[in-house]
Design an enzyme around this catalytic site. Structure first.
Site, PDB file in Angstrom:
ATOM      1  N   HIS A   1      -1.639   1.278   7.314  1.00 40.65           N
ATOM      2  CA  HIS A   1      -1.687   1.072   6.165  1.00 40.65           C
ATOM      3  C   HIS A   1      -2.085   2.584   5.557  1.00 40.65           C
ATOM      4  CE1 HIS A   1      -4.212  -0.249   2.240  1.00 40.65           C
ATOM      5  NE2 HIS A   1      -5.236   0.384   3.195  1.00 40.65           N
TER       6      HIS A   1
ATOM      7  N   CYS B   1       0.366  -1.327   0.289  1.00 40.92           N
ATOM      8  CA  CYS B   1       0.209  -0.086   0.060  1.00 40.92           C
ATOM      9  C   CYS B   1       0.743   1.438   0.148  1.00 40.92           C
ATOM     10  CB  CYS B   1      -1.060   0.065   0.837  1.00 40.92           C
ATOM     11  SG  CYS B   1      -0.086  -0.304   2.899  1.00 40.92           S
TER      12      CYS B   1
END
Length: 470
Positions: free
Chosen positions: A421, A118
């Protein structure tokens, strides 16, 4: 391999030595346990910690690949294909939105997460929405890296391939071309990721990485590769022929100017003054981004609507970066007049602003044992960030040449740099999108300004022509 460790457990179980029977010469030979990625069909060896290029004499690896391909096409998976088609149809319907009364398709394309990638996806989506930068790469002619026997055949990427077989610029170009083409399914950037593994060893493996660190490595390597030849013509020559970029591309980092320095390149003036004799030292440093501290007095301000104390703004961070500061005992300045290290002050001025101003907020700080995250909310403007007061010679700048509008924001969700994330918000043709790996959703400005920004990309506002002002 690096995250859940399921396949690695099989490898470790296979390493248990044989104790019941007398070891034969064959058993004493080192065993190599391998696994295969079922989507890319690349084969990985645990003992060698590398991808497998060759095959057995019987061609067993290729047989496994063919078997997996047959399974994909067999009646066994027809039910899965039917379900996938239903999902794609439903996602297509959800990607329709109304603009000025008429229905239009959401043309943004997501990026598949290849295992904690990510950090890479958020940076790629942000860069894809910086039009001048993105368009330059998309307009480059394609480089065909495969020829002869391998032409037209699927290749299995490996870190063992020679350096002449990989091109970061080419894979970056292909990835940018795949985004914003209107595809409803997420694009898999695995070819780019394998090139990253090849030329940036720090990012090998599937553990979480720092998005800012990746961005700097990516821009630096793109800059270096662009300085090389391209079909016999230096890419820096191609850049100089592009009048829209060459006008202010004097800022060079490690050699000739490229689109990287022409778009992101700025120049800082670093002033150091000796507090004993008053000697002033000036140094000019090129930069591609500015890393800003979040002032300590705002560290406890976690949310936008929190009442305790004043709100931290981006201007506070910029002021902290450019304000005069006294260097501590560990950073004593070597004064050429005093001939020894002395106490001194330091101040930064911006001598040249870039076309795209990239601001990195230092949210991660090392303590004795771990890296902590500063979770403070920092208020930032969507439009009209004025950088004039930080310039060395503001009187030489036009009225609108120092104004910047936000193009993209990278956000880190979670508590630590090695976890959490990354997602990104970016503006495209007047609309804001939220990029969360393979999922792309339309969002609004109210949601964007609430984000706890980690990296901000501001684009220089174009001065209006006389006809526009009328």
């Amino acid at each position: 391999r690096y995250v859940n460790g399921h396949a690695k457990k099989h490898y470790e179980d296979a390493q248990i030595p044989v104790t019941n029977h007398k070891k034969t010469e064959k058993q004493e030979k080192v065993q190599h346990t391998v696994c295969m990625d079922c989507s890319s069909y690349s084969t990985y060896c645990y003992r060698c910690d590398d991808f497998v290029v060759n095959d057995t004499k019987l061609g067993l690896v290729q047989k496994v690949r063919e078997h997996l391909q047959n399974l994909e096409n067999s009646a066994f998976t027809s039910d899965r294909h039917r379900k996938r088609k239903l999902l794609e149809n439903s996602s297509l319907n959800s990607k329709l939105l109304k603009v000025n009364g008429s229905t239009t398709a959401l043309c943004a394309t997501g990026l598949r997460n290849l295992g904690n990638t990510c950090f890479m996806n958020a940076i790629l989506q942000s860069l894809s929405n910086i039009q001048q930068f993105c368009c330059y790469f998309k307009e480059l002619p394609a480089v065909e890296l495969r020829n002869g026997k391998t032409a037209g055949r699927r290749t299995y990427h490996t870190r063992s391939q020679g350096d002449n077989n990989v091109s970061l610029v080419e894979e970056f170009r292909k990835t940018l071309c795949a985004l914003w083409q209107g595809s409803q399914t997420a694009f898999s950037p695995e070819s780019l990721f394998y090139v990253v593994w090849k030329i940036m060893p720090n990012f090998r493996g599937y553990q979480q990485q720092d998005a800012h660190e990746f961005m700097r490595y990516l821009l630096d390597h793109l800059h270096l590769e662009l300085q090389g030849g391209f079909n016999g013509v230096s890419r820096s020559v191609i850049l100089q022929e592009n009048s829209s970029l060459s006008a202010s591309s004097k800022c060079c980092i490690n050699g000739a100017s490229t689109v990287v320095t022409a778009i992101f390149g700025g120049i800082l003036q670093n002033e150091v003054n000796c507090l004993i004799c008053g000697t002033e030292s000036r140094k000019f440093d090129p930069f591609l981004d500015l890393s800003l501290d979040i002032p300590s007095q705002f560290r406890n301000k976690r949310a936008k609507n929190q009442e305790n104390g004043p709100m931290c703004t981006l201007r506070d961070c910029l002021r902290s970066f450019t304000d005069l500061e006294e260097l501590d005992e560990t950073e004593l300045y070597m004064c050429h007049k005093c001939k020894k290290k002395q106490k001194s002050t330091k101040k930064f001025w911006i001598q040249k602003l870039p076309k795209v101003l990239c601001l990195h907020l230092k949210r991660f700080h090392w303590t004795a044992y771990l890296r902590n995250k500063v979770d403070t909310y920092v208020e930032f403007p969507l439009r009209g960030l004025d950088m004039k007061c930080y310039l060395l010679e503001p009187e030489n700048s036009g009225p609108e040449s120092c104004l910047y509008d936000l193009a993209a924001v990278v956000v880190h969700h979670g508590s630590g740099v090695g976890s959490g994330h990354y997602t990104a918000y970016a503006a495209h043709e007047g609309r804001w999108f939220h990029f969360n790996d393979s999922t792309v959703t339309l969002t609004d400005e109210e949601t964007v300004v609430k984000a706890k920004a980690y990296i901000l990309f501001y684009v220089e506002r174009q001065a209006k022509s006389g006809s526009d002002k009328l």
